[in-house]
Design an enzyme around this catalytic site. Sequence first.
Site, PDB file in Angstrom:
ATOM      1  N   ASP A 146       0.791  -0.937   0.145  1.00 26.29           N
ATOM      2  CA  ASP A 146      -0.041  -0.124  -0.067  1.00 26.29           C
ATOM      3  C   ASP A 146       0.841   1.302   0.111  1.00 26.29           C
ATOM      4  O   ASP A 146       2.115   1.089   0.305  1.00 26.29           O
ATOM      5  CB  ASP A 146      -0.898   0.090   1.285  1.00 26.29           C
ATOM      6  CG  ASP A 146      -2.076  -0.767   1.034  1.00 26.29           C
ATOM      7  OD1 ASP A 146      -2.641  -0.659  -0.136  1.00 26.29           O
ATOM      8  OD2 ASP A 146      -3.022  -1.200   2.097  1.00 26.29           O
ATOM      9  N   ASP A 446      -4.498  -3.040   4.774  1.00 28.92           N
ATOM     10  CA  ASP A 446      -5.112  -2.505   6.052  1.00 28.92           C
ATOM     11  C   ASP A 446      -6.701  -2.426   6.009  1.00 28.92           C
ATOM     12  O   ASP A 446      -7.094  -2.495   7.325  1.00 28.92           O
ATOM     13  CB  ASP A 446      -4.671  -1.273   6.536  1.00 28.92           C
ATOM     14  CG  ASP A 446      -4.640  -0.127   5.366  1.00 28.92           C
ATOM     15  OD1 ASP A 446      -5.277  -0.361   4.402  1.00 28.92           O
ATOM     16  OD2 ASP A 446      -4.188   1.111   5.625  1.00 28.92           O
ATOM     17  N   ASP A 450      -9.079  -5.217   1.373  1.00 25.47           N
ATOM     18  CA  ASP A 450      -7.644  -5.834   1.365  1.00 25.47           C
ATOM     19  C   ASP A 450      -7.755  -7.376   1.611  1.00 25.47           C
ATOM     20  O   ASP A 450      -6.855  -8.028   1.206  1.00 25.47           O
ATOM     21  CB  ASP A 450      -6.625  -5.174   2.068  1.00 25.47           C
ATOM     22  CG  ASP A 450      -6.394  -4.015   1.419  1.00 25.47           C
ATOM     23  OD1 ASP A 450      -6.651  -3.506   0.237  1.00 25.47           O
ATOM     24  OD2 ASP A 450      -6.146  -2.843   2.221  1.00 25.47           O
TER      25      ASP A 450
END
Length: 720
Positions: A146, A446, A450
């Site tokens: 990310d 997070d 995801d």
Amino acid sequence: MLVTSVGMNTTWGEMMSQISRDTNEQTPLQARLNKLTSSIGKVGLVVAFLVLIVLLVRYFTGNTQDENGNQEYNGSKTKVDDILNAVVEIVAAAVTIVVVAIPEGLPLAVTLTLAYSMKRMMVDKAMVRNLSACETMGSATVICTDKTGTLTMNEMKKPVAEEAFSSISPYVLNLIQEGVALNTTGSVYRPSSDAEIEISGSPTEKAILSWAVHGSKMDMQKVVKSCSILYVEAFNSQKKRSGVLMKRKANNNTIQAHWKGAAEMILAMCTSYYNASGLVIDMDDNAKMRFEQIIQGMAASSLRCIAFAHKEIPAVEQVDEQEHKALLKEDGLTLLGLIGLKDPCRPGVKKAVGDCQYAGVNVKMITGDNVFTAKAIATECGILKPDQDMFSGAVVEGVQFRNYTPEERMLKVDKICVMARSSPFDKLLMVQCLKQKGHVVAVTGDGTNDAPALKEADIGLSMGIQGTEVAKESSDIVIMDDNFASVATVLMWGRCVYNNIQKFIQFQLTVNVAALVINFVAAVSAGEVPLTAVQLLWVNLIMDTLGALALATEKPTKELMEKKPVGRTEPLITNIMWRNLLPQALYQIAILLTLQFRGKSIFGVDDKVKDTLIFNTFVLCQVFNEFNARKLEKKNVFKGIHTNKLFLGIIAVTILLQVVMVEFLKKFADTERLNWGQWGACIGIAAVSWPIGWVVKSIPVPEKPIFSYLKMKKHKKNSI
């Protein structure tokens, strides 16, 4: 509400079914270990069977003698009890060979290594939820990360310039304040008039509210009380915007629609804009191009660009919620303004990314931000080189990646460094493509969305601070400080685990090869096994348990990051390991067979003492070879040994137990006491393994596995 789907038929249900399903997928190391133990087991069984046949044939043909030199088997003259005892002893010797050959200590070594590493990784801000993830991380070839919160601080900041607001028309300023105060999931709270203002919400919301409160002197409570909200469209990760329909209490004739979101998305919905004086100006092509350049300029400076837009609608009497939703138009809006938010990179991220790339691990950034912001942050972090751009295929957008054919995706996925404007399912699709190409994939995430990618990846890394519970449950390792530098640390620990397991395998295979060959050759030639069942089991016990403990606790070094990742296809026993173990095993075989056939005459001793010398020398050879196993490639095997007190302690315990075994457990171990000279000879013979190890490590080895050359030759022959 009209319910169209429930349970597993909803998007949420589909996602949860992907998370909860048990794939039963083996880790790369588990697959390698199963293959290795299966091969060793087969070899052990074959050798044990041959020894059994040879010993039985020798016994029943009258070629074996008892302690007094008498023939053990004399046909019908031999008692049935004697025959049964002899056969049981022969079977016991064969079974012992199987026990020695099969590396039972391997699961213990792996578990000890993983458990020790897991405990130490907690200190380095990584909580391991799945033990096998430690070693899998050591094989990782790609990390999909990310941006927000992992590479960056996740602390959005907008430099406040109060003088900028003084040039804006009060009417436009009022509209901006309405858009900020009502179209938000954050909150502003002041306990008392003299207390500090407390702002809560997501990092983006906090930054926007802080900008409005401190910069434009917005009184949020006053703005909220002056309006009533009719309908809210929450932020959507695909549309990248949120909207609110509201009515001012002082004016019932009009309804205000406010939109806020990703700048390019909002700009596409606008047909006009306000200038600083509050006049509405049509959005022609030149104006649109100018705004696009401003957005791109902000993004290129690694700013997240947020836009505000507004539309005034005539009020309608007695409207239900569905009609309110229809009134919240997504076109014909007037642009209120643009704001650029800075999410600074975390300190040390560029170095951590560089460390991963130096270690041969490809780092890919997957983000929901626009392509310009993504490029700027990726360049700042070192993921993207300054000269890489969209034309080289290094940067793509999620929709572009999604629309590739499966063949195109497989062809281009390796080149992609940055994927912008991506959805969680784009992330999942990339992970699946990379795995199909043979990569070992680590993924950081997070959010709840995801979770499928975290579950699909070989190693899922969730964030301990910003991460949702669903993300953590779907992951293997939780990064407690949400920092990419900790991901790089986990990678180093993973390699350490894998390396320690390789050290133990090299050490144990040396023992196994030597024990198998010595017993087999002695059984075929002399009809007896020099190492008894008890002695072999003793070697197995102390070498497996204590050896595993000693080599499992080696700490990671920076040298581990200088090698390429092992991936899925590299063999567990490398050419370097074969180079190290074969000379040691051959030396031990040569020495011990010399003692077997010439030991009595060399030392002038009887059979009992000779067998004890063989047993003692064999064990001491393993003790000295344990030092060689500490370093697979480096010649200096003593480097850093003073820091591993457990290793030194285990060596001392092993030697002490061996002394007790030889000197005090005569009946149990079937040994004889040795004098000082004989002990010195055993130690001297065993110590030769150190110079052998030093010389052997000077020999260069080919990079490709030995067996791959054989396969290549076979393939060429078949093709001809």
